[in-house]
Every structure is written in structure tokens, then in C-alpha cells.
Design a protein around this motif. Structure first.
Motif, mmCIF file in Angstrom:
data_model
loop_
_atom_site.group_PDB
_atom_site.id
_atom_site.type_symbol
_atom_site.label_atom_id
_atom_site.label_comp_id
_atom_site.label_asym_id
_atom_site.label_seq_id
_atom_site.Cartn_x
_atom_site.Cartn_y
_atom_site.Cartn_z
ATOM 1 N N UNK A 161 5.702 3.324 1.686
ATOM 2 C CA UNK A 161 7.054 3.799 1.421
ATOM 3 C C UNK A 161 7.616 2.873 0.353
ATOM 4 N N UNK A 162 8.257 3.454 -0.644
ATOM 5 C CA UNK A 162 8.757 2.620 -1.730
ATOM 6 C C UNK A 162 10.149 3.076 -2.139
ATOM 7 N N UNK A 163 11.057 2.120 -2.177
ATOM 8 C CA UNK A 163 12.424 2.380 -2.630
ATOM 9 C C UNK A 163 12.553 1.842 -4.049
ATOM 10 N N UNK A 164 12.919 2.736 -4.977
ATOM 11 C CA UNK A 164 13.148 2.332 -6.361
ATOM 12 C C UNK A 164 14.619 2.012 -6.559
ATOM 13 N N UNK A 165 14.893 0.842 -7.164
ATOM 14 C CA UNK A 165 16.270 0.386 -7.360
ATOM 15 C C UNK A 165 16.698 0.430 -8.816
ATOM 16 N N UNK A 166 15.826 0.859 -9.696
ATOM 17 C CA UNK A 166 16.165 0.897 -11.113
ATOM 18 C C UNK A 166 15.787 -0.408 -11.797
ATOM 19 N N UNK A 167 15.814 -0.389 -13.115
ATOM 20 C CA UNK A 167 15.449 -1.547 -13.939
ATOM 21 C C UNK A 167 14.077 -2.100 -13.575
ATOM 22 N N UNK A 168 13.176 -1.245 -13.045
ATOM 23 C CA UNK A 168 11.818 -1.673 -12.732
ATOM 24 C C UNK A 168 11.665 -2.345 -11.382
ATOM 25 N N UNK A 169 12.736 -2.495 -10.625
ATOM 26 C CA UNK A 169 12.638 -3.133 -9.310
ATOM 27 C C UNK A 169 12.382 -2.087 -8.239
ATOM 28 N N UNK A 170 11.522 -2.443 -7.305
ATOM 29 C CA UNK A 170 11.245 -1.553 -6.180
ATOM 30 C C UNK A 170 10.894 -2.407 -4.970
ATOM 31 N N UNK A 171 10.959 -1.768 -3.812
ATOM 32 C CA UNK A 171 10.606 -2.452 -2.575
ATOM 33 C C UNK A 171 9.590 -1.598 -1.824
ATOM 34 N N UNK A 172 8.295 -1.957 -1.917
ATOM 35 C CA UNK A 172 7.273 -1.210 -1.183
ATOM 36 C C UNK A 172 7.045 -1.805 0.206
ATOM 37 N N UNK A 173 6.661 -0.949 1.139
ATOM 38 C CA UNK A 173 6.308 -1.405 2.481
ATOM 39 C C UNK A 173 5.236 -0.461 3.042
ATOM 40 N N UNK A 174 4.315 -0.972 3.836
ATOM 41 C CA UNK A 174 3.282 -0.091 4.410
ATOM 42 C C UNK A 174 3.909 1.028 5.245
ATOM 43 N N UNK A 175 3.329 2.213 5.152
ATOM 44 C CA UNK A 175 3.794 3.354 5.943
ATOM 45 C C UNK A 175 2.970 3.418 7.214
ATOM 46 N N UNK A 176 3.476 2.837 8.270
ATOM 47 C CA UNK A 176 2.788 2.844 9.551
ATOM 48 C C UNK A 176 1.867 1.658 9.729
ATOM 49 N N UNK A 177 1.327 1.571 10.928
ATOM 50 C CA UNK A 177 0.428 0.472 11.266
ATOM 51 C C UNK A 177 -0.913 0.546 10.553
ATOM 52 N N UNK A 178 -1.456 1.733 10.448
ATOM 53 C CA UNK A 178 -2.763 1.931 9.818
ATOM 54 C C UNK A 178 -2.572 2.650 8.485
ATOM 55 N N UNK A 179 -1.965 1.960 7.542
ATOM 56 C CA UNK A 179 -1.635 2.611 6.287
ATOM 57 C C UNK A 179 -2.799 2.662 5.301
ATOM 58 N N UNK A 180 -3.910 1.998 5.611
ATOM 59 C CA UNK A 180 -5.102 2.073 4.760
ATOM 60 C C UNK A 180 -6.184 2.819 5.532
ATOM 61 N N UNK A 181 -6.563 3.964 5.011
ATOM 62 C CA UNK A 181 -7.584 4.795 5.648
ATOM 63 C C UNK A 181 -8.737 4.964 4.663
ATOM 64 N N UNK A 182 -9.928 4.637 5.121
ATOM 65 C CA UNK A 182 -11.132 4.689 4.291
ATOM 66 C C UNK A 182 -11.733 6.088 4.319
#
Length: 117
Positions: free
Chosen positions: A25-46
């Protein structure tokens, strides 16, 4: 319920492909700034692509029957090359083709985080 382990009659051919899917999940704040965070506990699926070449009839049938029995939804244990321990996977896509009685197969396995384990 005990889950089955996928043990193909022959090892997959060289060239196994690993591809992670990463959900954030990523919130864009403008001027190139953003705040990403994993979406859920198992956010990497192979995702794992396996291929077999030069299979006999009975080897192809054994692999095909294993995937058909799982019906694309039942997870199973499998330890890909390079992994010390088995992980849970599902397989919704596989194909097979023959040329003069020699079979080739490919299968796409997706890591499962199912609670059925």
C-alpha cells in the motif's frame, strides 16, 4: 487433514523460474514523497515455473494426475531446488504436449498461505 507432498518422478529440467509478487500500500504525498507499507502479513508471494522435458507416458501421467487431484485449490508441499524446507503451493495452470511419444510439461506453482496446513 494432512496435505500431500509433490514428489515428481523426475526432477524438473534446469531453468526453474522464480518470480515474487509483492503487494504494498502506498500513499503519494506529492513532490516525489510517498509512504509505502506491506499489504498484509504475507505480502511477498512466490510464483514458480517448472518444466519437464523428455517424460515417458507414465511420468507425465503421474505429474498430471497429481495436479488434477488438487483441482487448483488444494495446497500441497513442495521444496523447490535451493530451498532447505518444503513450502505450501497451489497449481492452477499446467500444460503437456507430446512429440512422437515423448512428453513435455510445464506447471506454474503459486505459494499458498492457506490455513489448511
Amino acid at each position: 487433514m494432512s496435505l500431500p507432498t509433490f514428489s515428481p518422478p523426475v526432477a524438473p529440467s534446469p531453468g526453474t523460474a522464480f518470480k515474487p509478487t509483492i503487494k504494498i500500500l502506498e500513499a503519494d504525498f506529492g513532490d516525489g514523497y510517498s509512504q509505502p507499507t506491506p499489504k498484509g502479513l504475507n505480502n511477498i508471494r512466490e510464483t514458480l515455473t517448472l518444466a519437464w522435458g523428455g517424460l515417458t507416458d507414465w511420468q507425465m501421467v503421474e505429474i498430471n494426475d497429481f495436479f488434477r487431484a488438487r483441482r487448483g485449490s488444494e495446497p500441497f508441499w513442495f521444496a523447490p531446488v535451493g530451498d532447505a524446507a518444503a513450502r505450501l503451493w497451489t497449481c492452477k495452470e499446467w500444460d503437456r504436449k507430446t512429440d512422437q511419444g515423448i512428453w513435455q510439461m510445464t506447471a506454474t506453482l503459486v505459494e499458498s498461505f492457506s490455513l489448511q496446513a
